[in-house]
Motif scaffolding. Structure first.
Motif, PDB file in Angstrom:
ATOM      1  N   ILE A   1       0.643  -0.846  -0.002  1.00 30.09           N
ATOM      2  CA  ILE A   1       0.475  -0.146   0.454  1.00 30.09           C
ATOM      3  C   ILE A   1       0.754   0.940  -0.332  1.00 30.09           C
ATOM      4  O   ILE A   1       2.130   1.392   0.277  1.00 30.09           O
ATOM      5  CB  ILE A   1      -1.031   0.143   0.791  1.00 30.09           C
ATOM      6  N   THR A   2       0.711   2.049  -0.360  1.00 26.81           N
ATOM      7  CA  THR A   2       1.198   3.522  -0.159  1.00 26.81           C
ATOM      8  C   THR A   2       1.099   4.562   1.465  1.00 26.81           C
ATOM      9  O   THR A   2      -0.035   4.310   1.358  1.00 26.81           O
ATOM     10  CB  THR A   2       0.593   4.899  -1.018  1.00 26.81           C
ATOM     11  N   SER A   3       1.590   3.722   2.685  1.00 27.44           N
ATOM     12  CA  SER A   3       1.585   4.267   3.786  1.00 27.44           C
ATOM     13  C   SER A   3       1.562   5.327   3.553  1.00 27.44           C
ATOM     14  O   SER A   3       1.485   6.823   2.946  1.00 27.44           O
ATOM     15  CB  SER A   3       2.895   3.969   3.984  1.00 27.44           C
ATOM     16  N   HIS A   4       0.384   6.032   5.100  1.00 25.02           N
ATOM     17  CA  HIS A   4       0.055   7.215   5.432  1.00 25.02           C
ATOM     18  C   HIS A   4      -0.733   7.139   6.064  1.00 25.02           C
ATOM     19  O   HIS A   4      -1.132   6.287   6.656  1.00 25.02           O
ATOM     20  CB  HIS A   4      -1.199   7.182   4.154  1.00 25.02           C
ATOM     21  N   ILE A   5      -0.985   8.661   6.397  1.00 27.35           N
ATOM     22  CA  ILE A   5      -1.975   8.987   7.995  1.00 27.35           C
ATOM     23  C   ILE A   5      -3.544   9.281   7.462  1.00 27.35           C
ATOM     24  O   ILE A   5      -3.500   9.811   6.590  1.00 27.35           O
ATOM     25  CB  ILE A   5      -1.702  10.056   8.336  1.00 27.35           C
ATOM     26  N   HIS A   6      -4.107   8.148   7.377  1.00 32.94           N
ATOM     27  CA  HIS A   6      -5.510   9.073   8.104  1.00 32.94           C
ATOM     28  C   HIS A   6      -6.043   9.266   8.569  1.00 32.94           C
ATOM     29  O   HIS A   6      -6.515  10.073   9.540  1.00 32.94           O
ATOM     30  CB  HIS A   6      -6.656   7.215   8.092  1.00 32.94           C
ATOM     31  N   ILE A   7      -6.775  10.667   7.798  1.00 34.98           N
ATOM     32  CA  ILE A   7      -6.530  12.566   8.816  1.00 34.98           C
ATOM     33  C   ILE A   7      -8.570  12.371   7.889  1.00 34.98           C
ATOM     34  O   ILE A   7      -8.985  12.563   7.099  1.00 34.98           O
ATOM     35  CB  ILE A   7      -6.809  13.729   8.348  1.00 34.98           C
ATOM     36  N   GLU A   8      -8.988  12.226   9.812  1.00 38.87           N
ATOM     37  CA  GLU A   8     -10.800  12.605   9.485  1.00 38.87           C
ATOM     38  C   GLU A   8     -10.916  13.871  10.074  1.00 38.87           C
ATOM     39  O   GLU A   8     -11.248  13.610  11.422  1.00 38.87           O
ATOM     40  CB  GLU A   8     -11.579  10.987  10.027  1.00 38.87           C
ATOM     41  N   ASN A   9     -11.792  14.630   9.802  1.00 38.86           N
ATOM     42  CA  ASN A   9     -12.580  15.580  10.715  1.00 38.86           C
ATOM     43  C   ASN A   9     -13.632  15.731  11.520  1.00 38.86           C
ATOM     44  O   ASN A   9     -14.990  13.523  11.075  1.00 38.86           O
ATOM     45  CB  ASN A   9     -13.440  16.699   9.486  1.00 38.86           C
ATOM     46  N   CYS A  10     -13.757  15.403  12.612  1.00 32.57           N
ATOM     47  CA  CYS A  10     -14.722  15.411  13.588  1.00 32.57           C
ATOM     48  C   CYS A  10     -15.647  14.812  13.591  1.00 32.57           C
ATOM     49  O   CYS A  10     -16.667  13.829  13.667  1.00 32.57           O
ATOM     50  CB  CYS A  10     -14.146  15.691  15.051  1.00 32.57           C
ATOM     51  N   ASP A  11     -16.312  16.300  13.004  1.00 30.53           N
ATOM     52  CA  ASP A  11     -17.927  15.952  11.729  1.00 30.53           C
ATOM     53  C   ASP A  11     -18.373  15.497  10.184  1.00 30.53           C
ATOM     54  O   ASP A  11     -18.657  15.730   9.982  1.00 30.53           O
ATOM     55  CB  ASP A  11     -18.484  17.997  11.625  1.00 30.53           C
ATOM     56  N   ARG A  12     -16.885  14.458  10.128  1.00 28.68           N
ATOM     57  CA  ARG A  12     -16.791  13.674   8.691  1.00 28.68           C
ATOM     58  C   ARG A  12     -16.915  14.860   7.555  1.00 28.68           C
ATOM     59  O   ARG A  12     -17.347  14.716   6.540  1.00 28.68           O
ATOM     60  CB  ARG A  12     -17.459  13.136   9.274  1.00 28.68           C
ATOM     61  N   SER A  13     -16.430  15.965   7.566  1.00 33.19           N
ATOM     62  CA  SER A  13     -16.923  16.932   6.413  1.00 33.19           C
ATOM     63  C   SER A  13     -15.452  16.598   6.079  1.00 33.19           C
ATOM     64  O   SER A  13     -14.084  16.387   6.808  1.00 33.19           O
ATOM     65  CB  SER A  13     -16.699  18.445   6.881  1.00 33.19           C
ATOM     66  N   ASP A  14     -15.422  16.937   4.592  1.00 30.61           N
ATOM     67  CA  ASP A  14     -13.557  17.699   4.244  1.00 30.61           C
ATOM     68  C   ASP A  14     -12.674  17.837   4.298  1.00 30.61           C
ATOM     69  O   ASP A  14     -12.686  19.162   4.201  1.00 30.61           O
ATOM     70  CB  ASP A  14     -14.426  17.338   2.016  1.00 30.61           C
ATOM     71  N   PRO A  15     -11.363  17.230   4.405  1.00 31.74           N
ATOM     72  CA  PRO A  15     -10.253  18.203   5.144  1.00 31.74           C
ATOM     73  C   PRO A  15      -8.692  18.417   4.577  1.00 31.74           C
ATOM     74  O   PRO A  15      -8.639  19.502   4.439  1.00 31.74           O
ATOM     75  CB  PRO A  15      -9.707  17.249   5.913  1.00 31.74           C
TER      76      PRO A  15
END
Length: 317
Positions: free
Chosen positions: A293-307
């Motif tokens: 896989i392409t190693s990565h950090i999953h980044i997710e807004n608490c309200d699930r909006s697009d960051p």
């Protein structure tokens, strides 16, 4: 002023200065160590290759041992510098077999003690200053062809030196809504494209099209240093897989008008305040769970909006 008064005054000033020096030694102005290898100004740590990973605590000897230091990337033959001021001692033999990289030196001083291995120092004894030329990187490719050449950096007490090695990322102005660099080696927060496991953009299909990706995947090499994208309050741990695998860890940051979860990382701590650009933790070994896989950090807004718009710092910025 009489000679006696002058002597008394000088003695008093000397005593006060000495006490101030003890309380605030000059070396403590530096929260982080200086650049160790030419060509690697941020002391970037080796990720993973076929020989293993360079982060502190990585598996060694098929999981029977743990890595007692960190591997700072350094090209064969590159100039090596002292990370802090202190007293040299050595030589330090790591392999004890006389191979082409079996050399190194110890530096003790400035409140630190560290061994730098796989280098040839110009001398093994005497004083050295922070940032002064210490020696040269030895020919690691000759011993381990294809490895990411590196200096093995190990604290004398076997504690983790990662937070000392990596300088703070210069923060963006707070009025700029875009976030700071999240991962060392990815200054523009480039988002993972598509690979055999899927795509990294917001809204990408998940579960054969039955679901959508609620975050974005910022490219980050296994073992790389992770930074806080903005200032705020930490909370966690945050688990996404809930199965205890090697990457099931993360943390939440709330503050500066944002709330975000950073997953597949191991934070230095789960609670307390953190500043924008401050070292937050390290990337976990994603290749161990998802090979290729392409190693990565999953980044997710608490309200699930697009960051995405906050992450994109702009090319050349």
């Amino acid at each position: 002023m009489t000679a006696l008064s002058l002597v008394t005054l000088v003695s008093l000033v000397s005593t006060v200065f000495t006490k101030q020096l003890d309380a605030h030694p000059p070396q403590q102005q530096h929260r982080h160590w200086a650049q160790i290898c030419s060509g690697n100004p941020t002391n970037r740590i080796r990720g993973c290759d076929r020989y293993g990973c360079g982060n502190f605590g990585a598996d060694r000897d098929s999981g029977k041992e743990k890595h007692g230091g960190v591997d700072v990337i350094c090209s064969d033959g590159a100039t090596v510098y002292a990370p802090f001021s202190g007293q040299l001692s050595g030589p330090i033999r790591f392999f004890h077999n006389g191979n082409a990289i079996d050399d190194g030196v110890q530096i003790r001083g400035s409140g630190f003690c560290v061994k730098l291995v796989c280098i040839h120092p110009f001398r093994y004894h005497g004083q050295i200053r922070r940032g002064q030329r210490l020696g040269t990187m030895l020919p690691m490719q000759k011993v381990y062809p294809g490895i990411i050449s590196h200096i093995h950096v190990e604290n004398c007490d076997h504690s983790d030196p990662t937070h000392l090695l990596t300088p703070d990322v210069p923060p963006l102005p707070q009025q700029d809504g875009r976030w700071a660099t999240v991962c060392a080696g990815n200054p523009t927060n480039e988002i993972r494209g598509c690979d055999k496991y899927g795509c990294g953009y917001y809204g990408a299909p998940r579960r054969s099209g039955k679901g959508k990706h609620h975050g974005v995947d910022v490219i980050c090499a296994d073992g790389a240093t992770v930074y806080a994208p903005f200032s705020g309050q930490l909370s966690g741990p945050v688990k996404i897989f809930h199965n205890g695998n090697a990457i099931d860890d993360g943390v939440q940051i709330r503050g500066s008008g944002f709330c975000v979860k950073l997953l597949c990382i191991h934070p230095i701590r789960y609670n307390g305040a953190i500043s924008k650009g401050q070292v937050l933790g390290k990337m976990l070994p994603m290749q161990r769970v998802f090979p290729g896989i392409t190693s990565h950090i999953h980044i997710e807004n608490c309200d699930r909006s697009d960051p995405t718009s906050n992450l994109e710092r702009g090319k050349g910025q």
